[in-house]
Design an enzyme around this catalytic site. Structure first.
Site, PDB file in Angstrom:
ATOM      1  N   HIS A  91       0.840  -1.195   0.000  1.00 57.47           N
ATOM      2  CA  HIS A  91       0.000   0.000   0.000  1.00 57.47           C
ATOM      3  C   HIS A  91       0.875   1.245   0.000  1.00 57.47           C
ATOM      4  CE1 HIS A  91      -3.486   2.532   0.658  1.00 57.47           C
ATOM      5  NE2 HIS A  91      -2.843   3.133   1.642  1.00 57.47           N
ATOM      6  N   SER A  92       0.583   2.197  -0.886  1.00 59.39           N
ATOM      7  CA  SER A  92       1.284   3.468  -0.982  1.00 59.39           C
ATOM      8  C   SER A  92       2.780   3.227  -1.234  1.00 59.39           C
ATOM      9  CB  SER A  92       1.023   4.310   0.279  1.00 59.39           C
ATOM     10  OG  SER A  92       1.296   5.667   0.044  1.00 59.39           O
ATOM     11  N   MET A  93       3.677   3.661  -0.365  1.00 60.00           N
ATOM     12  CA  MET A  93       5.092   3.364  -0.561  1.00 60.00           C
ATOM     13  C   MET A  93       5.313   1.870  -0.693  1.00 60.00           C
ATOM     14  SD  MET A  93       8.426   4.191   1.858  1.00 60.00           S
ATOM     15  CE  MET A  93       8.194   2.800   2.988  1.00 60.00           C
ATOM     16  N   SER A 120      -1.682  -1.063  -4.122  1.00 60.62           N
ATOM     17  CA  SER A 120      -2.761  -0.288  -3.513  1.00 60.62           C
ATOM     18  C   SER A 120      -2.324   1.150  -3.230  1.00 60.62           C
ATOM     19  CB  SER A 120      -3.174  -0.976  -2.200  1.00 60.62           C
ATOM     20  OG  SER A 120      -4.059  -0.180  -1.451  1.00 60.62           O
TER      21      SER A 120
END
Length: 265
Positions: A91-93, A120
């Site tokens: 997710h994200s990074m 994500s």
């Protein structure tokens, strides 16, 4: 074996699949506990614990993505079963780290080459890096965390708690600012891209561009919510992931298909 980098969140019996999760900037392995427990018992779930937080608080944060990837690759054989298919979630990074780890696993032709990638809350790195001044001060970084709703408000309002979390948050945002996509892609690896429809930093169309980085089937699934839609929808996310894993393992996905659809509640 007691692991420093990889934590088992949900053991399984004679399971059919394994999922390794990569946290977002400032995040922890425990942040995926809700997702892990939303899976059926035949899926074993692991998560990466970056240094500089929780039980690794006294350790120096990672200096670059490569350091994280190398440690994960080193520990992976001690935790995951090479006979069971492996999927990566980020997710994200964490999406960038999952993608880059998948590339290394595929290039080295190990038995752990991922069978599916779940990306994500992140725009495709092929779109380039947005200029950012979050690191000019802690105040700017805290303002960004508030905007993304990425931390409990009580934590952000508590000076002592902020003092504990800010070093790792700061270090992770530096990693993001250093990352530059080198135009590498994956071969025949299916992607499921997940994104919040109200995400203030990632538009659905930007997330959908991940499809250009693999020759495998891709699907983009929007969810209601913002950047951290995941925290309120563990059950729905697990349902989407299980469906995608089943299709991949059954060989029912069409490699030429690019699909998009909204997650059902």
């Amino acid at each position: 074996m007691s692991s420093t980098w990889i934590r088992r969140l949900r053991p399984s019996g004679p399971g059919t699949a394994q999922v390794l999760c990569f946290p977002y900037a400032g995040g922890t392995a425990n942040g995926y506990s809700g997702l892990a427990h939303a899976f059926t018992p035949d899926v074993e779930v692991f998560a990466v614990q970056y240094p500089g937080r929780q039980d690794r608080l006294r350790e120096a944060p990672a200096q670059n993505f490569q350091q994280i990837i190398e440690h994960v690759l080193e520990e992976l054989p001690s935790h995951c079963d090479p006979e069971k298919p492996l999927a990566l979630f980020g997710h994200s990074m964490g999406a960038l780290l999952a993608f880059e780890t998948a590339r290394w696993l595929q290039q080295t032709q190990t038995p752990f080459a991922p069978r599916h990638l779940f990306l994500s809350g992140r725009a495709s790195p092929s779109l380039g890096r947005r200029p950012s001044d979050f690191l000019r001060s802690d105040a700017a970084l805290v303002a960004e965390l508030r905007r993304l709703e990425g931390a409990d408000r009580q934590v952000l309002d508590d000076p002592e708690m902020l003092e504990l979390i800010m070093p790792s948050v700061r270090a992770d945002y530096r990693l993001l600012m250093q990352y530059i996509w080198d135009q590498g892609t994956l071969r025949d690896c299916p992607f499921t891209v997940l994104v919040g429809e109200e995400d203030p930093v990632v538009m659905v169309g930007e997330a959908d561009q991940w499809r250009t980085l693999t020759t495998g089937v891709t699907r983009t699934v929007p969810f209601s919510g913002g950047h951290f839609y995941l925290n309120q929808q563990f059950q729905q996310v697990a349902k989407v992931m299980l469906s995608a894993l089943s299709a991949t393992l059954d060989g029912t996905s069409d490699p030429g298909q690019v699909a998009a659809g909204r997650a059902e509640p």
